[in-house]
Scaffold this motif. Structure first.
Motif, PDB file in Angstrom:
ATOM      1  N   ARG A  53       1.853   5.998   9.975  1.00 40.68           N
ATOM      2  CA  ARG A  53       1.055   6.145   8.764  1.00 40.68           C
ATOM      3  C   ARG A  53       1.960   6.252   7.531  1.00 40.68           C
ATOM      4  O   ARG A  53       1.655   5.723   6.464  1.00 40.68           O
ATOM      5  N   ALA A  54       3.092   6.950   7.703  1.00 40.31           N
ATOM      6  CA  ALA A  54       4.028   7.091   6.584  1.00 40.31           C
ATOM      7  C   ALA A  54       4.582   5.738   6.158  1.00 40.31           C
ATOM      8  O   ALA A  54       4.767   5.466   4.967  1.00 40.31           O
ATOM      9  N   ASN A  55       4.865   4.873   7.158  1.00 43.18           N
ATOM     10  CA  ASN A  55       5.342   3.519   6.834  1.00 43.18           C
ATOM     11  C   ASN A  55       4.328   2.779   5.973  1.00 43.18           C
ATOM     12  O   ASN A  55       4.682   2.147   4.973  1.00 43.18           O
ATOM     13  N   PHE A  56       3.077   2.853   6.374  1.00 41.05           N
ATOM     14  CA  PHE A  56       2.020   2.132   5.655  1.00 41.05           C
ATOM     15  C   PHE A  56       1.899   2.623   4.216  1.00 41.05           C
ATOM     16  O   PHE A  56       1.941   1.837   3.265  1.00 41.05           O
ATOM     17  N   TYR A  57       1.737   3.933   4.047  1.00 43.44           N
ATOM     18  CA  TYR A  57       1.479   4.474   2.714  1.00 43.44           C
ATOM     19  C   TYR A  57       2.714   4.466   1.808  1.00 43.44           C
ATOM     20  O   TYR A  57       2.595   4.695   0.605  1.00 43.44           O
ATOM     21  N   HIS A  58       3.876   4.181   2.379  1.00 45.58           N
ATOM     22  CA  HIS A  58       5.057   3.992   1.541  1.00 45.58           C
ATOM     23  C   HIS A  58       4.924   2.707   0.722  1.00 45.58           C
ATOM     24  O   HIS A  58       5.473   2.597  -0.377  1.00 45.58           O
ATOM     25  N   TYR A  59       4.167   1.734   1.282  1.00 50.17           N
ATOM     26  CA  TYR A  59       4.034   0.430   0.637  1.00 50.17           C
ATOM     27  C   TYR A  59       2.655   0.187   0.014  1.00 50.17           C
ATOM     28  O   TYR A  59       2.546  -0.479  -1.009  1.00 50.17           O
ATOM     29  N   PHE A  60       1.617   0.697   0.650  1.00 50.79           N
ATOM     30  CA  PHE A  60       0.268   0.358   0.222  1.00 50.79           C
ATOM     31  C   PHE A  60      -0.617   1.599   0.117  1.00 50.79           C
ATOM     32  O   PHE A  60      -0.477   2.547   0.897  1.00 50.79           O
ATOM     33  N   ALA A  61      -1.556   1.541  -0.833  1.00 54.08           N
ATOM     34  CA  ALA A  61      -2.468   2.667  -1.027  1.00 54.08           C
ATOM     35  C   ALA A  61      -3.614   2.637  -0.025  1.00 54.08           C
ATOM     36  O   ALA A  61      -4.121   3.681   0.390  1.00 54.08           O
ATOM     37  N   ASN A  62      -4.060   1.441   0.363  1.00 55.09           N
ATOM     38  CA  ASN A  62      -5.190   1.290   1.288  1.00 55.09           C
ATOM     39  C   ASN A  62      -5.232  -0.147   1.793  1.00 55.09           C
ATOM     40  O   ASN A  62      -4.385  -0.969   1.418  1.00 55.09           O
TER      41      ASN A  62
END
Length: 436
Positions: A53-62
């Motif tokens: 999840r941290a990987n995702f939200y490092h790049y994208f908001a949603n």
């Protein structure tokens, strides 16, 4: 490629090339091939991409942020070389615009799942709308500049604002490729089925005539125009759309719903607000309707019947003088405020609401059926020019009109004046069918 800062508010800009970003892009595109965007979750993306999840939200908001970034990436990659806007207006640009239609077709063929998701959510998700509009505007500006060039050289006549014509033509490509990608129209089962008709519409819109002026399917008149025989393609009749006369209680609920749609969108509407406006109980509402969408669909059925009837009248009136069609089209689209409020919401919401989509497609199919019979009858009568297959041409023309009206009702740039839009659509119908 750098993602526009307007697309998302992240700690820093990213270029879309890191392994994590690529994995997220690929995961989202794969998921969209098997289910609609509204059903995709961040958890599903993480599982597919093998990221935290941290990987995702490092790049994208949603998830919408990912789709918006994908739009920039896909268009930059697809038009990186020989883009039509890279050359000055003239013969070279005309050729590149034609070539870009094939590149656009290839883009839809390879990444249709992503682009379809964009079309379905561009009226409800600002980030997606901004990303799509960026690409849309670039094509509009390119085509408009070419139209102005053709007018300056005397090849094309003066007329409707070039930006408005260009917007209408890009709208036609967007919508026909969408319905073809989703196999929503039996007359346009694939995006490729619209290409010949789109080329013909482009020529007619820019030059005010058919590519082969004066050529008709049959030069000898065989029947009086307006008296059209059955084409063999079953056009949905108005009463098949399923309009039912509501009783007085249901009518008061529908009237309240319609009044609220004058004030806001379907997304903003709630059952509670409908009950307050109708002075009805919750039990009464749910006796007649399962939810607000069902109430809206009831309203749309009535509005659709009115619009389809207008197309039926257009197909049946005496077209001895085809130039009257422009006025007829304006009259066809001249709807009262209550009906227009329903249509405005329907044209924006149907792609992402399955129940509404079924009724909406039935109404478009009905209109395309009447238009097809009109084209076939007038070609046989010798007053319409020959051209692309009548079923495909009718569907392409109807969807171009539908998407242009949707843009006008959304107050999109170059389509803000609805009266001018109606006149432009009437002129397109006259020039593309009758060659003048």
């Amino acid at each position: 490629m750098k993602i526009s800062p307007a697309t998302r508010a992240r700690p820093r800009e990213f270029d879309g090339s890191t392994p994590a970003e690529i994995a997220i892009f690929e995961a989202v595109e794969h998921l969209l091939r098997v289910q609609p965007l509204q059903d995709v979750t961040v958890a599903m993306i993480l599982a597919e991409a093998g990221l935290s999840r941290a990987n995702f939200y490092h790049y994208f908001a949603n998830k919408f942020d990912v789709v918006a970034a994908l739009v920039y990436r896909l268009f930059d990659d697809s038009y990186a070389s020989a883009a039509p806007w890279a050359s000055a207006p003239g013969k070279s640009r005309a050729k590149s615009i034609g070539a870009s239609l094939q590149r656009t077709l290839d883009l839809w063929s390879e990444h249709g799942a992503v682009i379809c998701a964009v079309i379905e959510h561009m009226h409800s998700v600002p980030a997606i709308a901004k990303a799509w509009q960026s690409a849309f505007d670039r094509f509009v500006a390119t085509v408009a500049e070419q139209i102005e060039y053709e007018r300056q050289t005397g090849a094309a006549p003066a007329g409707t604002d070039a930006q408005s014509i260009a917007t209408m033509l890009v709208c036609g490509v967007e919508r026909t490729f969408y319905v073809g990608s989703r196999s929503l129209d039996p007359r346009l089962p694939t995006p490729d089925d619209a290409v010949e008709s789109l080329v013909a519409l482009n020529f007619s819109a820019i030059y005010g005539r058919h590519p082969q002026p004066g050529r008709s399917a049959k030069k000898k008149r065989q029947s009086k125009p307006g008296l059209i025989e059955d084409s063999g393609i079953a056009a949905l009749e108005v009463d098949e759309i399923g309009v039912e006369a509501p009783n007085q209680t249901a009518e008061s609920i529908l009237r309240a719903t319609n009044e609220l749609l004058l004030e806001g969108s379907l997304d903003e509407l709630s059952v509670a607000r409908i009950l307050e406006r109708a002075d009805a109980s919750r039990a009464t509402f749910y006796f007649y309707f399962a939810n607000k969408d069902e109430a809206f669909i009831a309203l749309f059925r009535a509005a659709a019947a009115q619009v389809v009837s207008g197309m039926q009248r257009l197909a049946e009136f005496d077209r001895e003088h085809p130039e009257r069609i422009t006025a007829m089209v304006a009259s066809w689209l001249d709807l009262d405020d209550m009906t227009m409020a329903v249509i405005r919401n329907a044209v924006h919401e149907w792609p992402r609401r399955p129940e509404l989509r079924n009724v909406y497609l039935a109404s478009v199919n009905a209109m395309a059926g009447y238009l097809q019979r009109m084209i076939e009858g007038d070609r046989a009568a010798g007053i319409a020019v020959g051209g692309p297959s009548a079923p495909q041409f009718a569907a392409t023309l109807i969807w171009t009109i539908e998407r242009t009206v949707a843009g006008a009702l959304a107050n999109e740039e170059h389509l803000e004046d609805f009266e001018s839009v109606k006149a432009m659509l009437g002129t397109l119908m006259t020039s593309s069918i009758y060659g003048r």
